[in-house]
Design an enzyme around this catalytic site. Structure first.
Site, mmCIF file in Angstrom:
data_model
loop_
_atom_site.group_PDB
_atom_site.id
_atom_site.type_symbol
_atom_site.label_atom_id
_atom_site.label_comp_id
_atom_site.label_asym_id
_atom_site.label_seq_id
_atom_site.Cartn_x
_atom_site.Cartn_y
_atom_site.Cartn_z
ATOM 1 N N ASP A 482 31.106 45.555 32.704
ATOM 2 C CA ASP A 482 31.919 44.501 32.498
ATOM 3 C C ASP A 482 32.918 45.062 31.056
ATOM 4 O O ASP A 482 32.485 46.219 30.342
ATOM 5 C CB ASP A 482 31.400 43.380 32.162
ATOM 6 C CG ASP A 482 32.638 42.137 32.580
ATOM 7 O OD1 ASP A 482 33.174 42.745 31.883
ATOM 8 O OD2 ASP A 482 31.855 40.989 32.342
ATOM 9 N N ASP A 551 37.339 36.707 37.857
ATOM 10 C CA ASP A 551 36.413 35.388 37.025
ATOM 11 C C ASP A 551 36.675 33.890 37.883
ATOM 12 O O ASP A 551 36.060 33.254 37.833
ATOM 13 C CB ASP A 551 36.766 35.043 35.654
ATOM 14 C CG ASP A 551 35.745 36.129 34.971
ATOM 15 O OD1 ASP A 551 35.100 36.988 35.814
ATOM 16 O OD2 ASP A 551 36.171 36.600 33.792
#
Length: 731
Positions: A482, A551
Site C-alpha cells: 500500500d 477503495d
C-alpha cells in the site's frame, strides 16, 4: 551508423503479415511494420523553414493501416509540400517526431534543456541502428548538440500492434546540463475533420471514470503532481475523429509506463493536426541536473493504432500487457479474503484464525491479513515504519496463524505500507531526516504519516532489508503493498546539487526494490495498492501480479470504475472485492449475488465481515465462488467485449476464450422501469459458424444468431444480475 535501403530485420508474423523495419537510404525514411499497422518517420538532410535550411529534422510521416516503404516515402514528400506557408507560423509545429525547445517553433517541446549559455537546441543526426532479437525489432535514432546527446528508441514485436517508444539523454560534456522537460515520446495523430479525446479521471473512491471531449485549438493537459500515478488521472489517452464506436472506427491510443509524477499534453494546433506529448514530471518540475557522463532514460510511452474501435484497442492493450509487461501472466489469480473490513486495526491471532476458517469454508484460496499486525499499531497514529510483529497481539509470532491458514488449504498474505512512516514510531525517532521535508519548515502530516525519502539509497536498502526479512522469516505467498499518502513538501535538504531528482529516483528505487524482492522470493505475489487505485500503470504492472482498483467496493459504482479501467488494463490484474452493504460511502443495499457478479469481472476477492454473515449468505457465497472458479480462466485471460456500458438500465460485459470455444457473460440490471423487460443482449467475438450451448437455453445457437439476434435475459427487479457460461458444442 549507416544503413542501406530495403527491409531490415523483417519477419512474418503469426497471421502471415510482414513485421519489421524497412529503410530507404536515399530519402532517409524508416517504416515500422506491425501485424496490422505501419509507422514511419523521416530524417531528410535538411528542410527549408522561412527561407532557412534546418539540418536533420526528424519528421513524423505516417501512422495507420499497413503501407509500403514506397508509400511512406511518397507520403513524406506530400506532407512537406503541404506545409503551411503562413508567415506567422512554423511548419515544424506538429510535423516533428520529437520537438525540442529553440529555433522556429511555437508548439510544446518534448525536450527543453540548458547547457552552457544556451537554452536552444540545434541538433544533428549522428547515427541510427536497427536490431532484431527473435520476434522483437528495435530502431534507434541518435542526435547531438554539443554535449547533449539524445537517442530515440522504437520497439515493435511480431504479436502486437503496440509500438514502444522512449528516449535516453546523455551529458557527454564536463559541466551539468539542466533539463526543464524530458518527455518519452510525441505521438502525432493523422489529419481529421474533428478530434475527440478520451481519457480517465476521478478522485479517491471514484477512480478511472471514462471521459470524452472534442478538442479545440490549444492544449489539454492531464497528469499527476502527487508522487504516484494518482486517483485523479491515469496516463492513458485515446483519440478518434468522433465517429468511432465500441467495435468499429479508427482509434489512436497511448499509455505511459510510469508510477510517479507524469504529464500528458495534447496540443491541437491552429493550422491543424494534433500531437500528444508524454513523460515524467509535471509543470514546475525541475530543473533536473544531468551530471557529466550521466544518462537519463525516460519510461516507455507506448502507442497503438486500431481500426476496430475502442473495444479492439482495449483487447490489443490487454494482450500486449499479458504477453510483454506483467509477471507470471499465464497463472490464474486465486480468490482471496482480506480481513480489513472485519477487524480493522484490531487484529490478533484468535480473530484472524476465526475469519480464516470461514473464508476457507466458502472456497477462498488466499487469506490476507491487513493493517494492525506490527509495531505499536492500534490505530493510524503510530507504528508505520516498525515492521516487526506486535508481541501482544501475536505472542507466538505469526507462525501459528500462517500454519493454520495453510492447514485450511489457503495461501497466506500480508499488508504493508513500507514507503510511509508515522512520527510516532521507532524508525522516525531514530531517522527523522529520512522523510521528504524542507529544512526549517513544518513537516505536515496527512493520515498522521509522512513519506519516506525512498530516493535515498540508504532508505531504499533499509526498506528492502525489512520486507526481505519479513518474507524470509515467514511462509508468506502474497504482499499487499500500500501507499496511502501523496507527496507534499517534497524536499531533500541533503541533496544540494540536484534535489529535484527525488521525483524520479523514488520510483526508480521502488522498482528496484520490487525487482530484488521478486528475484529472491519468486513464490510471492504482489498487489499494488495506493489508497485504492492511485498507482495503476504499466510501470507498476511490470512488477506486480494485480492492482487494487478502488477503495470503493459499492457494486454499482465499481461497474463504472471497472469500465474505465478496462479501456487499457486487463481483468487479470483487476482486484475486486465483495463487501458488506451499505458500505462506508453509499447507503444503498444491493443483493449479495449482484455484488459477487460485479466482482467476478476481474480477480474475485471477499472483504466483508464473514463473522456477521448468515448461513444463507455463506451458502450463496460458496456456490458463487465455485461458479467463478469454473470460468475464471476465461475472465482473467479471455478477450473482453463491453456489450453495454454501465447505466441505470442494463449493463453487460463478455469474455471470450482465445480459441472461441467458451465465453462468459456478466449482465447487470440497475433499476427496472415501468415493468419493462431488459432488451435482448447481443453477444460478440464468437465463431459465427459454431454452435454454442448457453446456460438456461434449451437448444444450442450459432455465434451468428447470438450476435445478430441476441439473448433474452431473465432479469427481474432492481439490481438483478446473471452469469452465463457459453460452450461451443460443434460447427
Amino acid at each position: 551508423m549507416k544503413q542501406g535501403s530495403g527491409d531490415v530485420n523483417v519477419q512474418t508474423s503469426r497471421g502471415g503479415e510482414q513485421v519489421g523495419i524497412a529503410y530507404d537510404e536515399t530519402h532517409r525514411v524508416w517504416l515500422l511494420r506491425t501485424p496490422h499497422s505501419a509507422y514511419a518517420v523521416a530524417c531528410p538532410s535538411s528542410v527549408t523553414v522561412h527561407h532557412q535550411e534546418i539540418p536533420d529534422p526528424l519528421l513524423h510521416v505516417y501512422w495507420g493501416e499497413p503501407v509500403t516503404l514506397a508509400d511512406a516515402v511518397h507520403i513524406g514528400t506530400v506532407k512537406r509540400q503541404r506545409w503551411s506557408r503562413r508567415g506567422f507560423e512554423s511548419p515544424l509545429d506538429g510535423a516533428e517526431e520529437y520537438p525540442v525547445r529553440g529555433g522556429i517553433r511555437f508548439g510544446r517541446a518534448a525536450l527543453a534543456a540548458r547547457f552552457g549559455a544556451t537554452r536552444s537546441i540545434e541538433w544533428r543526426l549522428v547515427g541510427s541502428n536497427t536490431t532484431r532479437d527473435g520476434d522483437t525489432h528495435q530502431l534507434t535514432v541518435e542526435f547531438a548538440d554539443g554535449p547533449l546527446h539524445l537517442a530515440l528508441h522504437y520497439r515493435i514485436r511480431a504479436d502486437t500492434d503496440v509500438i514502444e517508444r522512449w528516449a535516453v539523454v546523455t551529458n557527454t560534456g564536463d559541466t551539468p546540463i539542466e533539463l526543464d522537460r524530458f518527455d518519452s515520446a510525441t505521438w502525432t495523430v493523422p489529419e481529421a475533420d474533428e478530434y475527440r479525446l478520451s481519457h480517465l479521471s476521478g478522485r479517491w473512491s471514484a477512480e478511472t471514470q471514462l471521459r470524452h471531449q472534442i478538442l479545440t485549438d490549444g492544449e489539454f493537459v492531464i497528469g499527476s503532481r502527487r508522487g504516484t500515478t494518482s486517483h485523479q488521472a491515469n496516463p492513458w489517452y485515446a483519440i478518434d475523429d468522433g465517429s468511432a464506436t465500441e467495435e468499429s472506427g479508427t482509434v489512436y491510443s497511448g499509455a505511459l509506463a510510469w508510477s510517479g509524477v507524469w504529464q500528458l499534453a495534447t496540443q491541437k494546433l491552429s493550422h491543424g493536426g494534433v500531437q500528444v506529448l508524454g513523460g515524467v514530471g509535471h509543470d514546475g518540475f525541475g530543473p533536473y541536473r544531468l551530471a557529466p557522463g550521466e544518462s537519463l532514460t525516460a519510461p516507455v510511452f507506448a502507442g497503438l493504432y486500431t481500426a476496430d474501435g475502442f473495444g479492439g484497442a482495449s483487447r490489443a492493450w490487454h494482450a500486449y500487457q499479458l504477453r510483454h509487461v506483467m509477471p507470471n501472466p499465464d497463472a490464474d489469480r486465486p480468490v482471496l479474503y482480506n480481513s480489513w473490513e472485519a477487524t480493522g486495526f484490531d487484529v490478533n491471532e484468535e480473530n484472524q484464525k476465526a475469519l480464516a476458517a470461514r473464508a476457507a469454508s466458502i472456497g477462498c484460496e488466499l487469506f490476507v491479513m491487513d493493517d494492525g499486525w506490527f509495531g505499536a499499531r492500534v490505530d493510524d497514529h503510530a507504528g508505520l515504519g516498525d515492521w516487526t510483529v506486535n508481541p501482544e497481539r501475536f505472542p507466538n509470532g505469526l507462525a501459528p496463524l500462517i500454519d493454520e491458514v495453510h492447514r485450511l488449504g489457503m495461501d497466506f498474505g500480508i499488508w504493508v505500507e513500507p514507503e510511509m512512516v508515522n512520527p510516532d514510531s521507532d524508525l522516525y525517532r531514530e531517522h527523522p531526516d529520512w522523510v521528504y521535508h524542507f529544512a526549517d519548515r513544518t513537516r505536515h502530516t496527512m493520515r498522521n504519516q509522512l513519506v519516506l525519502n525512498l530516493a535515498r539509497p540508504d532508505v531504499a536498502d533499509w526498506l528492502y532489508d525489512r520486507i526481505d526479512a519479513l518474507l524470509s522469516d515467514h511462509d508468506i505467498q502474497f504482499v499487499k503493498w500500500d501507499m496511502n499518502r501523496p507527496f507534499t513538501e517534497a524536499g531533500w535538504p541533503a541533496e544540494t546539487d540536484n534535489p529535484e531528482r527525488l521525483w524520479l529516483d523514488h520510483v526508480h528505487n521502488l522498482y528496484a526494490v520490487l525487482d530484488r524482492l521478486r528475484a529472491k522470493h519468486p513464490g510471492v505475489a504482489f498487489e499494488s495498492c495506493s489508497g485504492g487505485g492511485a498507482r495503476i500503470d504499466m510501470g507498476i504492472l511490470a512488477r506486480t501480479d494485480q492492482v487494487w482498483t478502488s477503495d470503493n467496493t459499492d457494486a454499482p459504482d465499481r461497474l463504472i470504475i471497472q469500465h474505465g479501467y478496462s479501456q487499457v488494463y486487463p481483468a487479470r490484474a483487476m482486484s475486486c472485492w465483495v463487501t458488506d452493504v451499505p458500505n462506508f460511502l453509499d447507503p444503498r443495499t444491493v443483493p449479495l449475488r449482484y455484488r459477487f457478479h460485479a466482482a467476478m469481472a476481474g480477480v474475485l476477492g471477499v472483504g466483508g465481515d464473514l463473522s456477521e454473515w448468515s448461513d444463507a449468505d455463506l451458502a450463496e457465497a460458496t456456490d458463487l465462488i465455485a461458479e467463478y472458479k469454473t470460468v475464471r480462466t476465461i475472465v482473467q485471460h479471455g478477450q473482453l467485449y463491453r456489450l453495454r456500458p454501465p447505466s441505470p438500465g442494463l449493463s453487460a460485459v463478455q469474455y471470450v476464450a482465445p480459441d472461441r470455444s467458451e465465453a462468459v457473460v456478466l449482465a447487470y440490471l440497475g433499476a427496472q422501469r415501468f415493468g419493462e423487460r431488459p432488451p435482448l443482449l447481443r453477444l460478440a467475438g464468437l465463431d459465427p459458424h459454431a454452435r454454442y450451448r448457453v446456460d438456461g437455453v434449451d437448444d444450442p445457437l450459432t455465434g451468428a444468431a447470438l450476435h445478430g439476434f441476441g439473448l433474452p435475459l431473465r432479469l427481474n427487479g432492481d439490481y438483478d444480475s446473471t452469469l452465463l457460461h457459453l460452450t461451443r458444442v460443434g460447427d
